[in-house]
Design a protein around this motif. Structure first.
Motif, PDB file in Angstrom:
ATOM      1  N   GLN A  45       0.829  -1.207   0.000  1.00  0.00           N
ATOM      2  CA  GLN A  45       0.000   0.000   0.000  1.00  0.00           C
ATOM      3  C   GLN A  45       0.866   1.260   0.000  1.00  0.00           C
ATOM      4  O   GLN A  45       0.536   2.243  -0.666  1.00  0.00           O
ATOM      5  CB  GLN A  45      -0.918   0.003   1.228  1.00  0.00           C
ATOM      6  N   VAL A  46       1.961   1.220   0.762  1.00  0.00           N
ATOM      7  CA  VAL A  46       2.876   2.365   0.794  1.00  0.00           C
ATOM      8  C   VAL A  46       3.451   2.624  -0.591  1.00  0.00           C
ATOM      9  O   VAL A  46       3.519   3.774  -1.060  1.00  0.00           O
ATOM     10  CB  VAL A  46       4.018   2.122   1.805  1.00  0.00           C
ATOM     11  N   LEU A  47       3.843   1.567  -1.294  1.00  0.00           N
ATOM     12  CA  LEU A  47       4.413   1.743  -2.632  1.00  0.00           C
ATOM     13  C   LEU A  47       3.354   2.201  -3.627  1.00  0.00           C
ATOM     14  O   LEU A  47       3.626   3.042  -4.498  1.00  0.00           O
ATOM     15  CB  LEU A  47       5.071   0.443  -3.092  1.00  0.00           C
ATOM     16  N   ASN A  48       2.142   1.662  -3.521  1.00  0.00           N
ATOM     17  CA  ASN A  48       1.059   2.132  -4.393  1.00  0.00           C
ATOM     18  C   ASN A  48       0.791   3.617  -4.184  1.00  0.00           C
ATOM     19  O   ASN A  48       0.639   4.379  -5.144  1.00  0.00           O
ATOM     20  CB  ASN A  48      -0.221   1.340  -4.113  1.00  0.00           C
ATOM     21  N   GLU A  49       0.732   4.018  -2.924  1.00  0.00           N
ATOM     22  CA  GLU A  49       0.466   5.423  -2.636  1.00  0.00           C
ATOM     23  C   GLU A  49       1.641   6.306  -3.039  1.00  0.00           C
ATOM     24  O   GLU A  49       1.452   7.466  -3.434  1.00  0.00           O
ATOM     25  CB  GLU A  49       0.140   5.595  -1.150  1.00  0.00           C
ATOM     26  N   THR A  50       2.848   5.765  -2.971  1.00  0.00           N
ATOM     27  CA  THR A  50       4.024   6.494  -3.460  1.00  0.00           C
ATOM     28  C   THR A  50       3.890   6.785  -4.942  1.00  0.00           C
ATOM     29  O   THR A  50       4.085   7.922  -5.401  1.00  0.00           O
ATOM     30  CB  THR A  50       5.301   5.677  -3.210  1.00  0.00           C
ATOM     31  N   VAL A  51       3.555   5.764  -5.712  1.00  0.00           N
ATOM     32  CA  VAL A  51       3.395   5.924  -7.159  1.00  0.00           C
ATOM     33  C   VAL A  51       2.277   6.902  -7.481  1.00  0.00           C
ATOM     34  O   VAL A  51       2.390   7.733  -8.385  1.00  0.00           O
ATOM     35  CB  VAL A  51       3.129   4.547  -7.812  1.00  0.00           C
ATOM     36  N   ARG A  52       1.170   6.829  -6.705  1.00  0.00           N
ATOM     37  CA  ARG A  52       0.036   7.715  -6.970  1.00  0.00           C
ATOM     38  C   ARG A  52       0.358   9.163  -6.602  1.00  0.00           C
ATOM     39  O   ARG A  52       0.157  10.079  -7.407  1.00  0.00           O
ATOM     40  CB  ARG A  52      -1.193   7.251  -6.170  1.00  0.00           C
ATOM     41  N   THR A  53       0.873   9.374  -5.392  1.00  0.00           N
ATOM     42  CA  THR A  53       1.117  10.733  -4.929  1.00  0.00           C
ATOM     43  C   THR A  53       2.198  11.423  -5.754  1.00  0.00           C
ATOM     44  O   THR A  53       2.089  12.612  -6.070  1.00  0.00           O
ATOM     45  CB  THR A  53       1.527  10.728  -3.445  1.00  0.00           C
ATOM     46  N   ALA A  54       3.234  10.681  -6.116  1.00  0.00           N
ATOM     47  CA  ALA A  54       4.327  11.257  -6.901  1.00  0.00           C
ATOM     48  C   ALA A  54       3.982  11.346  -8.382  1.00  0.00           C
ATOM     49  O   ALA A  54       4.741  11.925  -9.145  1.00  0.00           O
ATOM     50  CB  ALA A  54       5.596  10.429  -6.718  1.00  0.00           C
ATOM     51  N   LYS A  55       2.847  10.763  -8.768  1.00  0.00           N
ATOM     52  CA  LYS A  55       2.478  10.690 -10.196  1.00  0.00           C
ATOM     53  C   LYS A  55       3.671  10.144 -10.977  1.00  0.00           C
ATOM     54  O   LYS A  55       4.189  10.762 -11.913  1.00  0.00           O
ATOM     55  CB  LYS A  55       2.050  12.056 -10.730  1.00  0.00           C
ATOM     56  N   LEU A  56       4.104   8.936 -10.552  1.00  0.00           N
ATOM     57  CA  LEU A  56       5.357   8.366 -11.034  1.00  0.00           C
ATOM     58  C   LEU A  56       5.450   8.360 -12.559  1.00  0.00           C
ATOM     59  O   LEU A  56       6.466   8.740 -13.135  1.00  0.00           O
ATOM     60  CB  LEU A  56       5.519   6.943 -10.499  1.00  0.00           C
ATOM     61  N   THR A  57       4.383   7.922 -13.224  1.00  0.00           N
ATOM     62  CA  THR A  57       4.339   7.962 -14.680  1.00  0.00           C
ATOM     63  C   THR A  57       3.160   8.843 -15.075  1.00  0.00           C
ATOM     64  O   THR A  57       2.024   8.367 -15.167  1.00  0.00           O
ATOM     65  CB  THR A  57       4.161   6.547 -15.264  1.00  0.00           C
TER      66      THR A  57
END
Length: 467
Positions: free
Chosen positions: A333-345
């Motif tokens: 969940q932490v990694l999913n939220e990291t990708v979402r919050t940072a707008k990774l792609t």
């Protein structure tokens, strides 16, 4: 005479209307609401440049015109989709398209020679998945060793020392990629540093090439207008290709197939295709996932402590192992939220293979369709409090389904992202059990949202040893 006058006026009106419709600077792309070209040749390039990045441009575009909007790359009309519902309508009939290859072909004009339709695209995805699975299984102890070396270095720092995350985690990413993907040749730091310098040159000047090709209609030779940049880019690219081809040649005689390249060598891809796969898939998203995850944890003490508790419960005093990773649900969940919050792609793209429809809008065949993922990932209609880092949101089924639809988890996720998640999980499970991550007071971290989101400047933390 009156009839002739009526006919003449009607003809003029029709003629003017036709001219206004056909002239690029006076109509919206594909009849979809959006921007007219600001210049006939460059389209909306200057508008994109004025906003600072394509993501910022798309955020403003969708704010003005809604979830389906259009603009122009040079003389080419482009349709952008900026909400989950509209993406769902478009993704389902086009799910077999390789979006990575689409970006290369559509934005760079790059011809991979790897066509063949949906069946071959699926075969390639399976090849990458098998290669990555094999690499992780056989090299997990090496990955754990690289992470423990980094964490050991952090443990030796004084508690008030500022640690530059970008520098340290880029080093980890390059070591992990080169040694796990390309083999033991890159155990030497000198080889890693050399590869890293060329990788940076290709990445930075590759971004210049992307923008020049987009803005100038892909084919007008903008890169050629800057001979110094072109020369630097081509020298770095040539050296990287030479190194990769040399590695591939050396690995052909290996009996122990432990590296990513070994699986590619056993495939039916041509030598050029194998080298291309290694070149353009060489970073595996490791660096941005790791840098943003550590940054957000250093800014979120409650999340960090909750993750620490899960690690203690699942792993105890043992090091993380490949079979234990699926049990670390909060870490996921932490990694999913990291990708979402940072707008990774923040950006993806697909070519409209056949005429399609989204809502009431018709999308013509061969239209380039942009997925404005960065816009969707901060859409308040999809995510409650979208600008807050909150891993608990992924306890909800609706959040997980939306995330999977966007290609960040589930069957839609690319194999490279799973590799990045694995490296990031090993990093977090090691560092959070040994150290407390603290943000540097007064630091403002801004994102550079190009094709992949990274910090504009280095990000700093301090670390404190856990008792």
């Amino acid at each position: 005479m009156l009839d002739f006058a009526i006919f003449a006026v009607t003809f003029v009106i029709i003629l003017v209307g036709a001219v206004l419709y056909l002239y690029p600077s006076s109509r919206s792309a594909s009849g979809i609401p959006g921007l007219n070209p600001t210049e006939e040749k460059d389209g909306n390039l200057q508008d994109i440049a004025n906003q600072g990045s394509l993501h910022e441009f798309l955020a403003r575009l969708h704010g003005q015109f809604g979830p389906v909007a259009s603009f122009w790359f040079g003389r080419r009309p482009v349709v952008s989709l900026g909400s989950v519902e509209q993406l769902r309508q478009h993704i389902n009939p086009n799910r077999t398209t390789d979006s990575f290859e689409t970006m290369l072909k559509s934005l760079l004009g790059y011809q991979s020679g790897m066509g063949g339709g949906a069946t071959e695209a699926l075969m390639r995805k399976r090849l990458y998945e098998n290669a990555i699975n094999n690499t992780l299984e056989k090299n997990f102890p090496l990955l754990l060793k690289l992470v423990e070396e980094l964490v050991g270095k952090w443990q030796s720092f004084p508690e008030d020392q500022h640690t530059p995350l970008c520098a340290h985690l880029l080093g980890l990413a390059m070591k992990a990629v080169t040694q796990l993907a390309l083999g033991d040749r890159f155990q030497k730091d000198s080889e890693v540093i050399r590869f890293r310098k060329n990788h940076e040159a290709v990445s930075k000047l590759g971004t210049f090439k992307i923008w020049s090709e987009i803005g100038k209609g892909y084919l007008d030779g903008s890169m050629d207008k800057s001979s110094s940049r072109k020369g630097h880019y081509e020298r770095a690219l040539t050296e990287m290709e030479t190194v990769l081809m040399s590695v591939a040649e050396q690995r052909k005689g290996q009996r122990n197939h432990t590296a990513f390249v070994d699986t590619l060598l056993q495939s039916n891809l041509s030598d050029r295709q194998k080298t291309t796969c290694l070149l353009f898939r060489s970073d595996f998203d490791i660096f941005p996932v790791c840098i943003w995850a550590v940054h957000f944890l250093s800014s979120s003490e409650d999340v960090q402590e909750k993750l620490h508790q899960e690690l203690e419960d699942v792993l105890g005093s043992d090091p993380v192992s490949l079979d234990k990773i699926p049990q670390l649900r909060y870490c996921q969940q932490v990694l999913n939220e990291t990708v979402r919050t940072a707008k990774l792609t923040p950006i993806a793209a697909r070519l409209q293979e056949n005429e399609g429809k989204v809502d009431r809008h018709i999308i013509p065949k061969e239209t380039l369709v942009i997925y404005a993922l960065g816009v969707v990932l901060e859409d308040a209609d999809t995510w409650s409090r979208p600008y807050k880092f909150d891993p608990d949101r992924f306890m909800e089924d609706s959040a997980r389904k939306s995330f999977s639809l966007l290609g960040f988890s589930g069957n839609q996720a690319c194999p490279e992202l799973r590799f990045a998640y694995t490296v990031a999980t090993v990093l977090l499970s090691t560092v959070v059990r040994k150290l407390k991550l603290c943000k540097v007071k007064g630091q403002v971290v801004e994102a550079r949202s190009e094709l992949v989101s990274t910090p504009k400047d280095d990000t700093w933390i301090t670390v404190a040893r856990r008792s």
